[in-house]
Design a protein around this motif. Structure first.
Motif, short mmCIF file in Angstrom:
data_model
loop_
_atom_site.label_atom_id
_atom_site.label_comp_id
_atom_site.label_asym_id
_atom_site.label_seq_id
_atom_site.Cartn_x
_atom_site.Cartn_y
_atom_site.Cartn_z
N LYS A 118 0.83 -1.42 0.04
CA LYS A 118 0.06 0.03 -0.06
C LYS A 118 0.73 1.24 -0.15
O LYS A 118 1.93 1.35 0.78
N THR A 124 -4.93 5.09 7.86
CA THR A 124 -6.28 4.48 7.37
C THR A 124 -6.42 3.18 7.91
O THR A 124 -7.76 2.88 7.98
N TYR A 125 -5.50 2.59 8.34
CA TYR A 125 -5.67 1.01 8.84
C TYR A 125 -5.42 0.77 10.21
O TYR A 125 -5.07 -0.09 10.86
N LEU A 128 -6.69 -1.99 13.18
CA LEU A 128 -7.16 -3.43 12.46
C LEU A 128 -6.74 -4.48 13.33
O LEU A 128 -7.63 -5.41 13.59
N ARG A 138 -15.42 -1.82 5.83
CA ARG A 138 -14.58 -0.91 4.94
C ARG A 138 -13.21 -1.66 4.48
O ARG A 138 -12.55 -1.16 3.43
N VAL A 139 -12.54 -2.71 5.25
CA VAL A 139 -11.48 -3.43 4.89
C VAL A 139 -11.47 -4.87 4.96
O VAL A 139 -11.59 -5.54 5.99
N GLN A 141 -10.12 -6.91 2.47
CA GLN A 141 -9.18 -7.64 1.51
C GLN A 141 -8.16 -8.57 2.38
O GLN A 141 -7.90 -9.64 1.93
N TYR A 162 -1.11 -5.52 5.48
CA TYR A 162 -0.78 -4.44 4.63
C TYR A 162 0.67 -4.17 4.72
O TYR A 162 0.84 -3.88 6.12
#
Length: 215
Positions: A118, A124-125, A128, A138-139, A141, A162
């Motif tokens: 990324k 943004t993450y 997690l 929203r996440v 993947q 990520y």
């Protein structure tokens, strides 16, 4: 290939920078790099990020004893060697998910790590690994990739991460080991999304306020 725990040699690092330089030159020759001064600064930054990535990669392999096994590994796509990820829903139906993983590392025959590179903002993450592993849907993947490792690579232990290429604050990895609790939450949210789509429900989600855009 670099073995687990092995640092990149001076020759390998030079070759990586050489490849990057050829890509930079190609983009510059096609007029895609903008103002010369800004491009020079950006080019230097990208070279520094590449060198940091090589350092982080060597550290990662040393600490975990991991070795890269696949790059751009796909599942469920045309030409893929394996089929889609299958998620069984509570009503007995299945969701079939396809994708392509940037990188797959293995520690031994049964422990697999999947990575997605990324360049976005690392915050943004945030959270997690501590709270909701899908951040309210929203996440998704990492969950899809972890399931691909379990279903198609024979992993009994999977981790999904990520890899933040532009982050200069501590570890570049944001993610988690794939646990039963995280998998249950992932399936719950994917099922809710699928049910909403089937019902024709597409509620607007305006996002966070952005004063720059006046929204």
């Amino acid at each position: 290939a670099v073995p687990p725990g092995g640092a990149w040699t001076a020759e390998q690092r030079a070759r990586a920078l050489e490849i990057a330089g050829s890509v930079f030159d190609d983009y510059e020759s096609r007029g895609l790099t903008g103002r010369p001064l800004l491009w020079r600064l950006r080019r230097d930054l990208l070279r520094a990020q590449l060198e940091r990535f090589l350092d982080d990669d060597a550290s990662h392999r040393t600490v975990l004893g991991a070795r890269p096994k696949h790059a751009e590994w796909s599942f469920g796509l045309p030409g893929s060697a394996v089929g889609p990820v299958r998620i069984e829903r509570p009503d007995g139906s299945e969701l079939l998910l396809a994708g392509r993983v940037d990188r797959v590392d293995v520690i031994d025959d049964r422990r697999v790590l999947v990575f997605d590179y990324k360049t976005s903002r690392p915050d943004t993450y945030d959270g997690l690994d501590r709270a909701d592993p899908v951040l309210g849907g929203r996440v998704l993947q990492l969950g899809v990739y972890a399931e691909a490792a379990v279903q198609h690579l024979g992993a009994t232990e999977a981790e999904a991460w990520y890899w933040m290429l532009g982050d200069e604050r501590g570890s570049p990895l944001k993610g988690y080991p794939w646990t039963d609790d995280r998998r249950r939450r992932f399936v719950e949210v994917v099922d809710a999304i699928a049910a909403g789509i089937a019902a024709g429900a597409f509620p607007a989600e305006p996002g966070a306020p952005a004063s720059f855009f006046g929204t």
